[in-house]
Design an enzyme around this catalytic site. Structure first.
Site, short mmCIF file in Angstrom:
data_model
loop_
_atom_site.label_atom_id
_atom_site.label_comp_id
_atom_site.label_asym_id
_atom_site.label_seq_id
_atom_site.Cartn_x
_atom_site.Cartn_y
_atom_site.Cartn_z
N HIS A 97 47.93 44.17 38.77
CA HIS A 97 48.42 43.22 37.77
C HIS A 97 49.93 43.40 37.61
O HIS A 97 50.44 44.52 37.67
CB HIS A 97 47.71 43.47 36.44
CG HIS A 97 47.99 42.36 35.46
ND1 HIS A 97 49.15 42.31 34.72
CD2 HIS A 97 47.27 41.25 35.13
CE1 HIS A 97 49.13 41.21 33.97
NE2 HIS A 97 48.00 40.55 34.20
N GLU A 170 49.13 34.99 40.06
CA GLU A 170 49.66 34.95 38.70
C GLU A 170 51.19 35.03 38.74
O GLU A 170 51.76 36.13 38.83
CB GLU A 170 49.16 36.16 37.90
CG GLU A 170 47.67 36.20 37.70
CD GLU A 170 47.32 36.99 36.46
OE1 GLU A 170 46.72 36.39 35.55
OE2 GLU A 170 47.66 38.18 36.37
P1 PGA Z 1 47.94 34.98 29.97
O1 PGA Z 1 47.78 36.30 30.87
O2 PGA Z 1 46.70 34.15 30.18
O3 PGA Z 1 48.08 35.49 28.56
O4 PGA Z 1 49.15 34.26 30.46
C1 PGA Z 1 47.17 36.27 32.12
C2 PGA Z 1 47.18 37.65 32.75
O5 PGA Z 1 48.16 38.40 32.56
O6 PGA Z 1 46.24 38.05 33.45
#
Ligand code: PGA
Length: 249
Positions: A97, A170
């Protein structure tokens, strides 16, 4: 392929709240997933994993960890092994992440070890990749994703099991902001991801989008080709908001 929703609770729900959430809403969420023919994974912090897994046992909802040690066992104070995660009832684990990469200086080599630990213990890894705003503005998105992903795909290609893998794209600049990339930008990334994962490994992958997914943005994101679900942070800590994300997909 069934759509997959992964709720990343980060450090936002302390033990009691995570347990309350599951006791109050697991049945409704499980029914919703049956109706929508999708799958849901809840990722609480480490200390709640076992209790959450016990509560969810009678449902189809799976449990995931937010991280794992790169080591199998030994004198690593504060670390949690993949073996422990599996024994606690986890079938998924988020690795790489951007918050781990950024705040804890995780490198691709660390994530490779974590990937191997997950695979050894039968835990489906949810591999997170994503570019920063600067990297995007400089036109380097696909190069960065390539750099983050290829070593991991090479590790996967060496495995002889038929485990399903999950990659979550992401963009760092979208996490926690409520801003999501344009459909054109997402189509480009997901087309690339689909081709790259298949050609490098021959394994089956589910491709998720994460960053700013909520009850407002989910609806507009669902037509992206090759997208198989969402990794949801902030909006997943509220039952009502999570329900809407699943409903709108
Ligand atoms: P968010 O976070 O939906 O609050 O943007 C997603 C993540 O970090 O996995």
């Amino acid at each position: 392929m069934k759509h997959l929703f992964v709720a990343n609770w980060k450090m936002n729900l302390p033990f009691n709240e995570a347990i309350d959430f599951c006791q109050q809403h697991a049945t409704a969420l499980a029914e919703l997933c049956l109706t929508k023919e999708c799958e849901l994974v809840l990722c609480p912090s480490f200390e709640a994993l076992h209790t959450v897994a016990t509560i969810l046992q009678k449902t189809q909802i799976a449990v995931g960890a937010q991280d794992v040690s790169r080591h199998a066992t030994g004198a690593y104070t504060g670390e949690v092994s993949a073996t422990s995660l599996a024994q606690a009832g986890c079938s998924y684990c988020i690795i790489g992440h951007s918050e781990r990469r950024h705040y804890y200086q995780e490198r691709t080599i660390d994530i490779e070890h974590k990937l191997k630990e997950c695979i050894k213990n039968g835990i489906t890894p949810i591999i997170c990749i994503g570019e920063t705003e600067q990297e995007r503005n400089e036109g380097n998105t696909l190069d960065i994703l390539n750099e983050q992903l290829i070593p991991l795909l090479q590790t996967i290609a060496q495995q002889d099991n038929a485990m399903p893998y999950v990659v979550a794209y992401e963009p760092v600049w979208a996490i926690g902001t409520g801003v999501v990339p344009t459909p054109e930008a997402l189509n480009e990334v997901f087309k690339w991801l689909h081709t790259t994962c298949n050609t490098e490994t021959g394994s089956s992958f589910r491709l998720l989008y994460g960053g700013g997914v909520d009850e407002k943005s989910a609806h507009g994101l669902r037509h992206i080709s090759h997208l198989n679900g969402f990794l949801i942070g902030g909006a997943s800590t509220s039952f009502e908001r999570l329900k809407k994300v699943v409903q709108y997909d």
